[in-house]
Design a protein around this motif. Structure first.
Motif, PDB file in Angstrom:
ATOM      1  N   CYS A 154      26.372  11.125  23.348  1.00 43.12           N
ATOM      2  CA  CYS A 154      26.802  12.247  24.185  1.00 43.12           C
ATOM      3  C   CYS A 154      26.488  11.981  25.662  1.00 43.12           C
ATOM      4  N   HIS A 196      14.263  23.644  28.922  1.00 41.48           N
ATOM      5  CA  HIS A 196      15.500  22.922  28.604  1.00 41.48           C
ATOM      6  C   HIS A 196      15.258  21.452  28.250  1.00 41.48           C
ATOM      7  N   LYS A 213      15.568  20.866  24.567  1.00 40.64           N
ATOM      8  CA  LYS A 213      16.973  20.971  24.153  1.00 40.64           C
ATOM      9  C   LYS A 213      17.704  19.649  24.405  1.00 40.64           C
ATOM     10  N   LYS A 217      16.390  16.893  21.966  1.00 37.06           N
ATOM     11  CA  LYS A 217      16.884  17.140  20.600  1.00 37.06           C
ATOM     12  C   LYS A 217      18.366  16.772  20.494  1.00 37.06           C
ATOM     13  N   HIS A 218      19.143  17.198  21.474  1.00 36.74           N
ATOM     14  CA  HIS A 218      20.579  16.931  21.410  1.00 36.74           C
ATOM     15  C   HIS A 218      20.876  15.432  21.502  1.00 36.74           C
ATOM     16  N   GLU A 257      19.969  13.638  18.292  1.00 39.60           N
ATOM     17  CA  GLU A 257      20.936  13.910  17.224  1.00 39.60           C
ATOM     18  C   GLU A 257      22.343  13.418  17.562  1.00 39.60           C
ATOM     19  N   ASN A 258      22.653  13.252  18.842  1.00 45.22           N
ATOM     20  CA  ASN A 258      23.982  12.831  19.314  1.00 45.22           C
ATOM     21  C   ASN A 258      23.823  11.748  20.382  1.00 45.22           C
ATOM     22  N   ILE A 260      25.812  17.936  27.606  1.00 46.83           N
ATOM     23  CA  ILE A 260      24.837  18.515  26.677  1.00 46.83           C
ATOM     24  C   ILE A 260      24.990  20.033  26.713  1.00 46.83           C
TER      25      ILE A 260
END
Length: 118
Positions: free
Chosen positions: A60, A46, A49, A52-53, A56-57, A65
């Protein structure tokens, strides 16, 4: 995280390393995040993940997430932040567009970074 002391070590003639315990922890510190996953009995798969999230964001909240186990959402938000440094000041040269930045680190130290356009 480890940082170098300003004084050489007597025994090995190298710079000694000082262990620092930063709070909150930087999300992109692989060792800290991996330990967090192990401590919370969550598979390290994880981690990528999350990175990456957040890449890109960037705005957030960590507890929102998608695709991460529910049991780590609150502790992740409480223990980690995406960025632990702060941009204090910038100066852009009118001559060549070179940008100087003063960055304050989490521990209060400051560094200067320079972006030179080629």
């Amino acid at each position: 995280l480890r940082t170098r002391c300003s004084k050489p070590c007597h025994h090995c003639n190298k710079f000694a390393m000082v262990k620092r315990d930063l709070r909150p922890k930087p999300l992109f510190d692989e060792a800290s995040l991996h330990s967090f996953f192990v401590d919370n009995d969550v598979k390290p798969v994880h981690m990528s993940k999350i990175w990456k999230h957040i890449t890109e964001n960037p705005g957030c909240p960590l507890d929102q997430i998608p695709g991460i186990p529910e049991k780590i959402r609150v502790p992740l938000k409480e223990e980690f932040v995406a960025c632990t440094s702060t941009l204090v000041r910038t100066y852009e040269s009118q001559i060549d567009g070179t940008v100087k930045m003063l960055i304050q680190l989490q521990d209060g130290g400051e560094i200067e970074a320079v972006l030179i356009h080629h």
